[in-house]
Design a protein around this motif. Sequence first.
Motif, PDB file in Angstrom:
ATOM      1  N   VAL A 196      -3.059  -2.708   9.039  1.00 43.57           N
ATOM      2  CA  VAL A 196      -4.164  -2.936   8.119  1.00 43.57           C
ATOM      3  C   VAL A 196      -5.111  -3.954   8.747  1.00 43.57           C
ATOM      4  O   VAL A 196      -4.679  -5.025   9.188  1.00 43.57           O
TER       5      VAL A 196
ATOM      6  N   THR B 288      -3.854  13.898   8.179  1.00 45.57           N
ATOM      7  CA  THR B 288      -4.301  12.723   7.436  1.00 45.57           C
ATOM      8  C   THR B 288      -3.387  12.439   6.249  1.00 45.57           C
ATOM      9  O   THR B 288      -2.990  13.358   5.524  1.00 45.57           O
TER      10      THR B 288
ATOM     11  N   ILE C  43       0.863  -1.175   0.000  1.00 42.24           N
ATOM     12  CA  ILE C  43       0.000   0.000   0.000  1.00 42.24           C
ATOM     13  C   ILE C  43       0.903   1.231   0.000  1.00 42.24           C
ATOM     14  O   ILE C  43       1.759   1.365   0.880  1.00 42.24           O
TER      15      ILE C  43
ATOM     16  N   ALA D 130       1.719   1.786  11.002  1.00 48.68           N
ATOM     17  CA  ALA D 130       0.420   1.610  10.362  1.00 48.68           C
ATOM     18  C   ALA D 130       0.029   0.135  10.350  1.00 48.68           C
ATOM     19  O   ALA D 130       0.865  -0.730  10.076  1.00 48.68           O
TER      20      ALA D 130
ATOM     21  N   LEU E 197       1.393   5.204   0.402  1.00 45.43           N
ATOM     22  CA  LEU E 197       0.786   6.373   1.028  1.00 45.43           C
ATOM     23  C   LEU E 197       1.745   7.552   0.960  1.00 45.43           C
ATOM     24  O   LEU E 197       2.966   7.362   0.921  1.00 45.43           O
TER      25      LEU E 197
ATOM     26  N   THR F 158      -9.384  -1.404   6.467  1.00 40.28           N
ATOM     27  CA  THR F 158      -9.198  -0.181   7.240  1.00 40.28           C
ATOM     28  C   THR F 158      -7.735  -0.097   7.647  1.00 40.28           C
ATOM     29  O   THR F 158      -7.166  -1.086   8.138  1.00 40.28           O
ATOM     30  N   ILE F 159      -7.114   1.058   7.433  1.00 42.94           N
ATOM     31  CA  ILE F 159      -5.718   1.254   7.819  1.00 42.94           C
ATOM     32  C   ILE F 159      -5.688   2.274   8.954  1.00 42.94           C
ATOM     33  O   ILE F 159      -6.197   3.393   8.808  1.00 42.94           O
TER      34      ILE F 159
ATOM     35  N   PHE G   6     -10.503   0.894   0.560  1.00 41.57           N
ATOM     36  CA  PHE G   6      -9.759   1.291   1.754  1.00 41.57           C
ATOM     37  C   PHE G   6     -10.470   2.400   2.520  1.00 41.57           C
ATOM     38  O   PHE G   6     -11.014   3.331   1.930  1.00 41.57           O
TER      39      PHE G   6
ATOM     40  N   PHE H 201      -3.911   8.132   0.341  1.00 41.82           N
ATOM     41  CA  PHE H 201      -3.746   6.836  -0.324  1.00 41.82           C
ATOM     42  C   PHE H 201      -3.345   7.077  -1.774  1.00 41.82           C
ATOM     43  O   PHE H 201      -3.984   7.861  -2.487  1.00 41.82           O
TER      44      PHE H 201
ATOM     45  N   ASN I 291      -8.874   4.828   4.894  1.00 41.38           N
ATOM     46  CA  ASN I 291      -7.539   5.225   5.346  1.00 41.38           C
ATOM     47  C   ASN I 291      -7.627   6.196   6.514  1.00 41.38           C
ATOM     48  O   ASN I 291      -8.071   7.338   6.359  1.00 41.38           O
ATOM     49  N   ARG I 292      -7.194   5.763   7.688  1.00 48.28           N
ATOM     50  CA  ARG I 292      -7.194   6.599   8.890  1.00 48.28           C
ATOM     51  C   ARG I 292      -5.785   6.805   9.434  1.00 48.28           C
ATOM     52  O   ARG I 292      -5.593   7.132  10.600  1.00 48.28           O
TER      53      ARG I 292
END
Length: 492
Positions: free
Chosen positions: A239, A208, A197, A237, A199, A249-250, A223, A211, A225-226
């Motif tokens: 997953v 924030t 992944i 991070a 980022l 959810t990340i 996704f 992605f 993405n948090r």
Amino acid sequence: MNRPLKYWVLTCFLVTCFVSGKAQEKVPLSHFFSRWANQEILEHASIGLYVQDAKTGEGVLQSSPQVSLTPASTLKLLTTAAALELLGPDYRFETRLAYQGYIQNDTLFGDLNILGGGDPALGSIYFKEHYLKNHFQDTWVKALKDLNVRHITGKLVADASVYDDQFIPNTWIWEDLGNYYGAGACGLSVYDNLYEIHLSSPATAGKTTKFLSTKPQIPGLEFDNRVLSADDPRDQAYVFGSPLNNQRTIRGSIPKGKADFVVKASIPNPPFLLAWQLKNRLAEADIQLTGEIQVIWEKQKNAEDKEMQKLKVIATTISPPLSDIVSVTNHESVNLFAEHLLKHLAYLKTGLGSTKEGIEVVTDFWKEKGIDTRGLYLADGSGLSHFNAMTAEQMVQVLHYMKTKSASGSYLFQSLPTVPNGTLWYFRPELFPRNTLLAKSGSMTRVRCFAGQLTTITGRELLFAVFVNNFSCTQRQAIQAIEELLAELAKR
């Protein structure tokens, strides 16, 4: 002070130092271990230790009583050793391309099948030269071209039915499942069952992240993405998501100011991804596939032989030898490979690879070799489960069998990292020079373990296992404490 008196004082000092040094050398190992185990940083820890002379089998040092503790990734030694013994170091896995139906002119009237054979390393990053230099999918496409196939009327079937459809052992935790080290084993795994992944993160902390993409592309994957940017330079991070589910959810953080930061995760459906990629390659080669992709997880046993008789194999992809796969499994501590080996042992015995049956095969094997399996509780083949438990003595018994009775034992010991390589990168080379320490490490929250072979300064080879569970200090302090213990053993 006059000269005779000065010489007398100096002589007394040297004699005192000599006597003191000799007395220090003669401190029994048991006394040293008692002091070591009672140091403040290990005050609340459970400790298991067993040390044995590799040549004579004589016990050198042990904790008493021997208690069952979490071995973490050192458990891979039981799985890989059993696989070497039961399969042999030259064993190879096969993945086959076949078709069902008939070919007339340039058309295949029927289905195209990818037949998984449980290969843990298909397309693995650890075996780039073997699989990817001349890409195995290109070989499959060429096999169809050699048959002059330009149209396929049926489906593209990804057959993973040699193993059961439960990728993940029952006792793995939710935090692990979506991440690369929590990739489960299936009958048709590919690319280590992991993807990247990508980022990007803002220049300031607490913001924030964005992605960017995945590599390879995973069709249908979504996704939430948090992940936030952080001052912490580490990858924090995680997953979250289960197998066969395309929702991910990340959470957590990555370092701030990164244009392209990679987080590794587990592929939700490896057989489908492989079939999807092959379908695209067929299209690029002007081979039209009319049907859809189908993944087979389980076959009707009474129909299996008949179905297989109808299949015509046109290409076979062969894995590296088991000895090479074992080497990577232990040196790099690859959970996926160990879980594959466990399931494959079950597949060869029962016709279906499952974690439960694999555990029975491994446990029964070591019991037959004379190891007391009371207190040995296996929940997987890799050690990722917190439910695994065994004694340090049992681990050393496995090592001693492989050292003294196994024709494949050298492959197991050659797979162990040396200082400062693999998972032993944090040990000081000056304490363990010239490959005098060969060891598999294991770690998880509040668990740090080592097992392997140590050669002392006198040339004596010692087999050892040290398990430390539920310590209240940091992982680094636990490592340093175990390093101190092993360095003392090396002096004897």
